[in-house]
Scaffold this motif. Structure first.
Motif, PDB file in Angstrom:
ATOM      1  N   ARG A  66       1.574  -1.348   0.047  1.00 34.22           N
ATOM      2  CA  ARG A  66      -0.501  -0.050  -0.190  1.00 34.22           C
ATOM      3  C   ARG A  66       0.519   1.333   0.352  1.00 34.22           C
ATOM      4  N   MET A  67       0.030   1.716  -0.555  1.00 32.36           N
ATOM      5  CA  MET A  67       0.713   3.503  -0.796  1.00 32.36           C
ATOM      6  C   MET A  67       1.569   4.004   0.578  1.00 32.36           C
ATOM      7  N   ALA A  68       0.959   4.380   1.828  1.00 31.85           N
ATOM      8  CA  ALA A  68       1.411   4.590   3.174  1.00 31.85           C
ATOM      9  C   ALA A  68       2.359   4.151   3.536  1.00 31.85           C
ATOM     10  N   LEU A  69       2.492   2.547   2.847  1.00 31.10           N
ATOM     11  CA  LEU A  69       3.147   2.180   3.560  1.00 31.10           C
ATOM     12  C   LEU A  69       5.272   2.088   3.006  1.00 31.10           C
ATOM     13  N   LEU A  70       4.619   1.929   1.329  1.00 31.24           N
ATOM     14  CA  LEU A  70       5.221   1.979   1.119  1.00 31.24           C
ATOM     15  C   LEU A  70       6.602   3.355   1.265  1.00 31.24           C
ATOM     16  N   VAL A  71       5.709   4.429   1.620  1.00 31.05           N
ATOM     17  CA  VAL A  71       5.918   5.863   2.084  1.00 31.05           C
ATOM     18  C   VAL A  71       6.523   6.130   3.252  1.00 31.05           C
ATOM     19  N   ALA A 114       3.828   9.144  10.948  1.00 30.06           N
ATOM     20  CA  ALA A 114       2.288   9.471  10.330  1.00 30.06           C
ATOM     21  C   ALA A 114       1.817   8.601   9.464  1.00 30.06           C
ATOM     22  N   ALA A 115       3.237   8.256   8.428  1.00 29.58           N
ATOM     23  CA  ALA A 115       2.283   7.155   7.306  1.00 29.58           C
ATOM     24  C   ALA A 115       2.135   5.765   8.133  1.00 29.58           C
ATOM     25  N   LEU A 116       2.750   5.347   8.703  1.00 35.51           N
ATOM     26  CA  LEU A 116       2.197   4.322   9.348  1.00 35.51           C
ATOM     27  C   LEU A 116       0.632   4.485   9.714  1.00 35.51           C
ATOM     28  N   PHE A 117       0.785   5.455  10.576  1.00 38.59           N
ATOM     29  CA  PHE A 117      -0.538   5.843  11.261  1.00 38.59           C
ATOM     30  C   PHE A 117      -2.431   5.633  10.252  1.00 38.59           C
ATOM     31  N   VAL A 118      -1.485   6.582   8.967  1.00 37.30           N
ATOM     32  CA  VAL A 118      -2.606   6.926   7.798  1.00 37.30           C
ATOM     33  C   VAL A 118      -2.532   4.953   7.433  1.00 37.30           C
ATOM     34  N   ALA A 119      -1.642   4.158   7.346  1.00 42.26           N
ATOM     35  CA  ALA A 119      -1.981   3.120   6.590  1.00 42.26           C
ATOM     36  C   ALA A 119      -2.433   2.236   7.453  1.00 42.26           C
ATOM     37  N   ALA A 120      -2.393   2.500   8.680  1.00 42.39           N
ATOM     38  CA  ALA A 120      -3.391   1.483   9.631  1.00 42.39           C
ATOM     39  C   ALA A 120      -4.391   1.888   9.903  1.00 42.39           C
ATOM     40  N   LEU A 121      -5.287   3.565   9.864  1.00 38.40           N
ATOM     41  CA  LEU A 121      -6.433   3.696   9.059  1.00 38.40           C
ATOM     42  C   LEU A 121      -7.250   3.058   7.992  1.00 38.40           C
ATOM     43  N   ASN A 122      -6.661   2.655   7.256  1.00 43.55           N
ATOM     44  CA  ASN A 122      -6.619   2.706   5.927  1.00 43.55           C
ATOM     45  C   ASN A 122      -6.844   1.395   5.819  1.00 43.55           C
ATOM     46  N   LEU A 123      -7.157   0.437   7.171  1.00 47.20           N
ATOM     47  CA  LEU A 123      -6.697  -1.220   6.906  1.00 47.20           C
ATOM     48  C   LEU A 123      -7.731  -1.415   6.506  1.00 47.20           C
TER      49      LEU A 123
END
Length: 125
Positions: A66-71, A114-123
């Motif tokens: 996922r993009m947020a994880l890549l970022v 913060a990007a990892l947080f976004v990845a978790a929100l979008n899980l």
């Protein structure tokens, strides 16, 4: 990209242990105490973010790239390079302009979290 992040994790982790041992045994008494502390801080943050990058790679295995994880992974890697790298450079007498690079690297690390947080929100999506 998962494989790249795992390889980078191994490199950052292994080199972090080597640098930590070097700082503890090779730098004591050879550099000023404040520079030795800065070096130790660089090693500490490098090792923490090697583990964070490992977590990102594991999550990518489970959730996909996922993009947020890549970022997050890219920001962690860049943050280590700039934060720890600038502290290592300053310890060895690098140019003074490295000083302002350190907080930039720290900011990239924070942005990675913060990007990892976004990845978790979008899980759930």
């Amino acid at each position: 990209m998962t494989k790249f992040y795992l390889l980078l994790t191994a490199f950052l982790g292994g080199s972090g242990v080597i640098l930590g041992a070097f700082g503890a045994h090779g730098l004591r008494g050879k550099v000023a105490e404040n520079l030795l502390e800065a070096f130790k801080t660089g090693v500490h943050y490098q090792l923490i973010h090697a583990l964070a990058l490992f977590g990102v790679a594991l999550l990518m295995q489970q959730w996909g790239e996922r993009m947020a994880l890549l970022v997050a992974g890219a920001l962690f890697a860049a943050g280590v390079l700039l934060f720890s790298g600038s502290l290592y450079g300053l310890t060895f007498g690098g140019p003074r302009w490295l000083g302002p690079v350190t907080p930039l690297g720290g900011s990239l690390m924070i942005a990675g979290w913060a990007a990892l947080f976004v990845a978790a929100l979008n899980l759930s999506r």
